[in-house]
Design a protein around this motif. Sequence first.
Motif, short mmCIF file in Angstrom:
data_model
loop_
_atom_site.label_atom_id
_atom_site.label_comp_id
_atom_site.label_asym_id
_atom_site.label_seq_id
_atom_site.Cartn_x
_atom_site.Cartn_y
_atom_site.Cartn_z
N PRO A 357 0.83 -1.21 0.00
CA PRO A 357 0.00 0.00 0.00
C PRO A 357 0.87 1.26 0.00
O PRO A 357 2.10 1.20 -0.06
CB PRO A 357 -0.79 -0.13 1.30
CG PRO A 357 0.14 -0.89 2.20
CD PRO A 357 0.88 -1.86 1.30
N ALA A 358 0.21 2.40 0.06
CA ALA A 358 0.92 3.68 0.08
C ALA A 358 0.19 4.66 0.98
O ALA A 358 -1.01 4.53 1.23
CB ALA A 358 1.06 4.24 -1.33
N GLY A 359 0.92 5.64 1.46
CA GLY A 359 0.33 6.74 2.21
C GLY A 359 0.75 8.04 1.56
O GLY A 359 1.67 8.07 0.74
N VAL A 360 0.09 9.13 1.92
CA VAL A 360 0.46 10.45 1.39
C VAL A 360 0.74 11.38 2.57
O VAL A 360 -0.10 11.53 3.46
CB VAL A 360 -0.65 11.04 0.50
CG1 VAL A 360 -0.23 12.43 0.00
CG2 VAL A 360 -0.94 10.12 -0.67
N ARG A 361 1.91 11.96 2.56
CA ARG A 361 2.34 12.85 3.62
C ARG A 361 1.97 14.29 3.28
O ARG A 361 2.27 14.78 2.18
CB ARG A 361 3.86 12.74 3.80
CG ARG A 361 4.45 13.63 4.89
CD ARG A 361 5.98 13.60 4.80
NE ARG A 361 6.61 14.37 5.86
CZ ARG A 361 7.12 13.85 6.97
NH1 ARG A 361 7.07 12.54 7.15
NH2 ARG A 361 7.67 14.61 7.87
N ALA A 362 1.31 14.96 4.20
CA ALA A 362 0.94 16.38 4.01
C ALA A 362 2.12 17.23 4.46
O ALA A 362 2.20 17.64 5.62
CB ALA A 362 -0.31 16.71 4.81
N GLN A 363 3.05 17.50 3.56
CA GLN A 363 4.27 18.20 3.90
C GLN A 363 4.16 19.69 3.62
O GLN A 363 3.87 20.10 2.50
CB GLN A 363 5.45 17.62 3.12
CG GLN A 363 6.77 18.32 3.37
CD GLN A 363 7.20 18.22 4.83
OE1 GLN A 363 7.26 17.13 5.39
NE2 GLN A 363 7.48 19.36 5.44
N ALA A 364 4.40 20.50 4.62
CA ALA A 364 4.39 21.95 4.43
C ALA A 364 5.70 22.40 3.80
O ALA A 364 6.78 21.93 4.16
CB ALA A 364 4.18 22.66 5.76
N LEU A 365 5.60 23.32 2.83
CA LEU A 365 6.76 23.80 2.09
C LEU A 365 6.66 25.31 1.97
O LEU A 365 5.64 25.84 1.53
CB LEU A 365 6.78 23.16 0.70
CG LEU A 365 7.97 23.45 -0.21
CD1 LEU A 365 9.25 22.85 0.38
CD2 LEU A 365 7.72 22.89 -1.61
#
Length: 419
Positions: A357-365
Amino acid sequence: MVLALRYLGSACGRAHAGFSGGLSAACSPALGRLRPLCQGGRGASTRAFDVVIIGGGIVGLASARALILRHPALSIGVLEKEKDLAIHQTGHNSGVIHSGIYYKPESLKAKLCVQGAALIYDYCNQKGISYKQCGKGLMAIDCPYTGIVDYRRVALSFAQDFEEAGGSVLTSFEVKDIEVAEESPSRNEDGMKYPIVIRNTKGEEVQCQYVVTCAGLYSDRISELSGCNPDPRIVPFRGDYLLLKPEKCYLVKGNIYPVPDSRFPFLGVHFTPRMDGSIWLGPNAVLAFKREGYKPFDFSARDIVDIITKSGLIKLASQNFSYGVSEMYKACFLSATVKHLQKFIPEISISDILRGPAGVRAQALDQDGNLVEDFVFDGGVGVIGNRILHVRNAPSPAATSSLAISGMIADEVQQRFKL
């Protein structure tokens, strides 16, 4: 405790509701199974709350729980855009209870992680939620307080605590507008009692005095909807996991992590035993072409345009070109990932793994292309800005730190809104 971290330069010009009296018994979640849904339509009168929390992930639910336990007289509602709670970051989380050793010692991440790990362990024990302790390693730093837990189950337990204390949850409530209310169903001598109206994509609305946003992948857009500065922007990074074949799971006795690269907030390819006995290997970190892009070919034109034109992604890519190419190469060719895995367990071969499976990281930039590594909480000015608190960057280890973060949020809400 007062929040120690704020995003400087953030300014705000203007900036699931439930039925009164709480939810019915049919709406209370049972641990270990999918939570029955409480759908709400627009009634004869607009529903109103003292505090509304936008986001039904683990941070939003923990914060709702903390607030209602601290202020039982307040009416509090949680709004979640999906039909179920905690199905994005929480549902895809690898399930690790971090000890905090992976993060910079003086960072808020590290401090909250240590507090959060102890709190999560205590909470699981109280609620009967099982977890597994990691084993010891050779030629490594032993972290005896690192383990694994089903974080979605923890999140649903937070929701149950919240509802049993009188809180209300509305799923399938995707926020479209956050505005100053023109009219209010209830007024006092100070004017509008419920000056903020939150409207969803179906035209349903709730009114409230105060708002806390815990919107994860959409935290910048929700901030913008409220009239606040959307920076730092959220850039989604997909993390693909591999699975160790069942007959080879005996090779991994506990969580194994590499020494993290201090230049990046990602922890590198690691070994994670799951509650069901499976072993996850990974993840990598590649740009996702959609905010909820869990599959390699998931694509959203709007999300891509926002990422390219509104964030510092181009600067990030130019500054870290070789790292990005390496991550993309590992995503495409399993043999490259296996070479990294073999540094820790030489017996693993490419025939021992499957794509998982996969996850998505909510990364602030930020606009300069810098990855925002620590938690970011802020508010603003004006009618809405003075009544809103944004949780703008809560990446890993937000699940481990959820109870510690919720305590900080409750402290800040109490001080900021004079509750």
